[in-house]
Design an enzyme around this catalytic site. Structure first.
Site, PDB file in Angstrom:
ATOM      1  N   ASP A  46       8.606   2.608   5.587  1.00 35.83           N
ATOM      2  CA  ASP A  46       9.213   3.556   4.654  1.00 35.83           C
ATOM      3  C   ASP A  46       9.411   4.871   5.391  1.00 35.83           C
ATOM      4  O   ASP A  46       8.437   5.544   5.740  1.00 35.83           O
ATOM      5  CB  ASP A  46       8.284   3.717   3.449  1.00 35.83           C
ATOM      6  CG  ASP A  46       8.862   4.641   2.386  1.00 35.83           C
ATOM      7  OD1 ASP A  46       9.916   5.256   2.626  1.00 35.83           O
ATOM      8  OD2 ASP A  46       8.242   4.738   1.311  1.00 35.83           O
ATOM      9  N   SER A  96       7.656   7.143  -6.018  1.00 33.38           N
ATOM     10  CA  SER A  96       8.114   8.269  -5.220  1.00 33.38           C
ATOM     11  C   SER A  96       7.632   9.576  -5.848  1.00 33.38           C
ATOM     12  O   SER A  96       6.445   9.738  -6.086  1.00 33.38           O
ATOM     13  CB  SER A  96       9.636   8.201  -5.121  1.00 33.38           C
ATOM     14  OG  SER A  96      10.103   9.103  -4.171  1.00 33.38           O
ATOM     15  N   HIS A 105      12.101   2.582   0.774  1.00 30.80           N
ATOM     16  CA  HIS A 105      11.334   3.438  -0.117  1.00 30.80           C
ATOM     17  C   HIS A 105      11.236   2.856  -1.531  1.00 30.80           C
ATOM     18  O   HIS A 105      10.570   3.419  -2.378  1.00 30.80           O
ATOM     19  CB  HIS A 105      12.002   4.820  -0.144  1.00 30.80           C
ATOM     20  CG  HIS A 105      11.184   5.869  -0.795  1.00 30.80           C
ATOM     21  ND1 HIS A 105       9.884   6.145  -0.426  1.00 30.80           N
ATOM     22  CD2 HIS A 105      11.468   6.734  -1.806  1.00 30.80           C
ATOM     23  CE1 HIS A 105       9.421   7.132  -1.179  1.00 30.80           C
ATOM     24  NE2 HIS A 105      10.357   7.492  -2.023  1.00 30.80           N
TER      25      HIS A 105
END
Lengths: 266, 415
Positions: free
Chosen positions: A217, A95, A245
């Site tokens: 996602d 991320s 995610h």
């Protein structure tokens, strides 16, 4: 400054193996890697750490100024690499940490063997033709969600953490620490995460890079993965068959396999 | 007194007891399905990837949606606002994956008509016999009232933080009036000072000053008012200005302290007289410019320290000096010394010697300070203040009181 203490650095795995550094994203801490770390440790020297402001990093190291830009976190990553002196590492950033890795690898390419960007997004906010997936108003809503959980955070999260019948060894220590974050620090990290725009930095990356996106996602949709892949010259793209995610949690085997294959590939 | 149809022991009569299950069961829903569908909370089962597998009527009514549009088609996160979805993805889902359950997390549902419904979500993972996670069960509680209440709490907290900031600013401003903004340079002398604030929202009681008097002489003082906060600040302010004013009319250090003693006694309230410890000193340049003649008077204050040019260091006791302000006719003793080139005079408050240095809570103490001074001498005023400031920093949390330092030295080789 003792960076091991500052970032609660832990080094495990095969001593002679290539070094793989796992960087968690916004919302949790190094625990997020617990389903993939054992598989990676069979092959690699695995470096885990918490970003300052998350998990069990040293709270006295926190500064809202330093950590209101991703560069502050990137400097920490560079500091950890230098301090450990393990030679060039493969940096796996989940991320927001994927962009932290990009910044660090652009500044100090010699410290990085390879980059693996797991569910990356260089910018979450829509801008002209670029679809990041969110508006600024959406991000404000997230901050509100954080605030809504602000009051209950310390009280509510701790008991929740206890219920882990299949992993009793996690026990007492994690009860009060698991993915807990000071709400003020979480707020700063949230703003930094979701309001940063690193699109222009992608083209500067020179180390071999794998973009590993999640098939479904909402935070980093596939067109963003394609954008990152297109911007980083020579990068590879793999789409993990996972939803959400955090493929390292929802599809840990596949995620570990992708990391292992890319580290071992030439 | 008759108590309805109850028996004398408070239990129901036997024929009523036999009736009770039937009566209750008529009141209650027999159907488990009805219990589920019309429960006073939203129920939701999803597959591990979040896809909705089952949803109850209550939740459908809250959302204004039809079962067939959701089951098999939508994911739990689709029911949330975008902010809630981000929170779900970054916090809720990872924690649920790792822990198998998550409890009472605040989320917002978005209904078909666009209205928002704050809920508290609790989820558990149902596992098969082999331990494999099968599905996620979630209950959602209507949290509108609670959210309003929490907003009030949050607002109150923000207000409290704001007030605290204001208070800190006020305390800092007040504190600045109690110590000089900078030490005035004394010809032929180096001087330095440091103030360690133990708390940013309370005014400490330490004070010091160094100021010119008539005829080329200078006055200085270091003091400590017992206590903290507004009451201490009033006494500190009174002490500081009284000392400066008294020194103008009669700079003899014993007289200065006697005047302060009188002023504090006049100030005395019924219950607790204000009092402080002080060292007051008078500096007079020696006639041929070699150094300074110093007269000190002590009122219950930790002794000053002399760090000499030859590397020795000693306390300068002013024995018998009483606390200032406690009794009307307090006696103060004086000591004299000559401050020569290379000598440094150090004054401090007891925050330094009373700092806790070990796990057992032992104090730093006079002995340790003397050893420290001996290892430091010879030094200079900035050198001494710098070294002791570093010492204070090394105490970390053990330093829990305000601490003031004032040092004066004659530069070596000054002729």
């Amino acid at each position: 400054m003792d960076v091991r203490k500052r970032n609660r650095v832990r080094v495990t795995g095969r001593e002679s193996g290539p070094v793989v550094m796992l960087a968690h994203g916004f919302g949790c801490d190094q625990n997020l890697w617990r389903l993939v770390a054992p598989a990676l440790a069979e092959h690699f020297r695995v470096v885990l750490f918490d970003h300052v402001g998350a998990g069990r990093s040293d709270p006295s190291a926190w500064s809202p100024e330093r950590y209101s830009t991703l560069d502050g976190y990137a400097q920490d990553v560079i500091g950890i690499c230098r301090e450990l002196g393990l030679g060039p590492v493969t940096f796996v950033g989940h991320s927001v940490s994927s962009m932290i890795g990009v910044l660090a690898a652009v500044e100090e390419p010699a410290l990085f063997e390879k980059l693996i960007l797991l569910t990356p997004s260089p910018s979450y906010i829509d801008d002209g033709d670029y679809r990041g997936g969110f508006s600024e108003q959406d991000i404000d809503e997230l901050l509100e969600s954080l605030d809504s959980n602000y009051l209950g955070w310390s009280a509510t999260m701790a008991p929740v953490i206890m219920g882990n019948p299949d992993r009793p060894e996690l026990g007492e220590e994690l009860t009060n620490s698991f993915c807990r974050t000071d709400p003020e620090m979480a707020r700063v990290f949230a703003r930094t995460t979701f309001l940063s725009d690193n699109r222009a930095d992608l083209a500067e990356v020179t180390v071999p890079t794998l973009v590993a996106e999640s098939a479904h996602d909402t935070i980093a949709p596939r067109e963003v993965g394609a954008f990152v892949h297109a911007q980083i010259r020579g990068s590879e793209l793999v789409t993990l068959d996972s939803r959400g995610h955090c493929p390292q949690l929802s599809a840990p085997e596949e995620t570990a396999e992708a990391i292992i294959a890319f580290v071992q590939g030439s | 007194m008759r108590r309805g149809s109850e028996g004398t022991d408070g239990s129901w009569p036997s024929q009523d007891r036999d009736q009770a299950p039937r009566v209750l069961s008529a009141l209650l829903e027999d159907s488990v399905e009805d219990l589920y569908e019309n429960a006073p909370c939203g129920y939701l089962s999803t597959l591990m990837d979040g896809r909705i597998a089952k949803i109850n009527g209550t939740l459908l009514r809250w959302l204004g949606r039809r079962r067939e549009d959701l089951v098999g088609h939508r994911h739990f996160s689709d029911l949330l606002t975008i902010g809630g979805r981000l929170y779900h993805e970054t916090h809720f889902a990872p924690l649920l994956r790792m822990q198998g359950e998550i409890n009472g997390v605040a989320l917002e549902l978005k209904a078909a008509d666009g209205t928002r419904l704050p809920v508290l979500a609790t989820s558990t993972v149902k596992r098969g016999e082999d331990g494999e996670p099968l599905l996620i069960r979630t209950t959602l509680l209507d949290a509108r009232d609670r959210r309003a209440y929490e907003r009030e709490l949050l607002r109150a907290r923000q207000e409290a933080e704001h007030d605290r900031e204001r208070l800190q600013r006020l305390a800092t401003t007040l504190q600045r009036t109690l110590i000089p903004p900078a030490i005035e340079p004394v010809p032929g002398m180096e001087a330095a000072a440091h103030y360690h604030f133990a708390s940013s929202d309370e005014v400490g009681g330490d004070f010091y000053d160094l100021f010119p008097l008539a005829g080329g002489s200078w006055g200085f003082f270091m003091g400590d008012v017992r206590g903290k906060g507004a009451d201490a600040a009033v006494v500190t302010s009174l002490a500081r200005y009284t000392l400066r004013a008294a020194a103008v009319s009669d700079p003899e250090p014993g007289s200065v302290l006697a005047n302060l003693n009188t002023a504090l006694n006049q100030q005395a309230q019924e219950d607790e007289p204000p009092f402080c410890t002080v060292i007051f000193g008078l500096l007079a340049p020696e006639e041929h410019g070699l150094g300074f003649h110093v007269v000190l008077a002590g009122g219950g204050h930790p002794p000053a320290m002399l760090l000499r040019a030859d590397g020795s260091a000693d306390y300068l006791p002013t024995p018998g000096g009483q606390l200032v302000g406690v009794v009307p006719d307090a006696q103060f003793t004086t000591a004299t010394l000559d401050l020569r080139p290379g000598d440094t005079l150090l004054l401090y408050t007891d925050g330094l010697t009373e700092a806790r240095t070990g796990d057992a809570g032992e104090r730093y103490g006079d002995e340790a300070l003397l050893d420290f001074a001996r290892s430091l001498a010879p030094t200079s005023a900035p050198g001494a203040v710098g070294a002791v400031t570093a010492l204070l920093d090394s105490f970390g949390e053990g330093l829990d009181d305000d601490t003031a330092l004032l040092a004066m030295s004659v530069p070596p080789g000054e002729r």
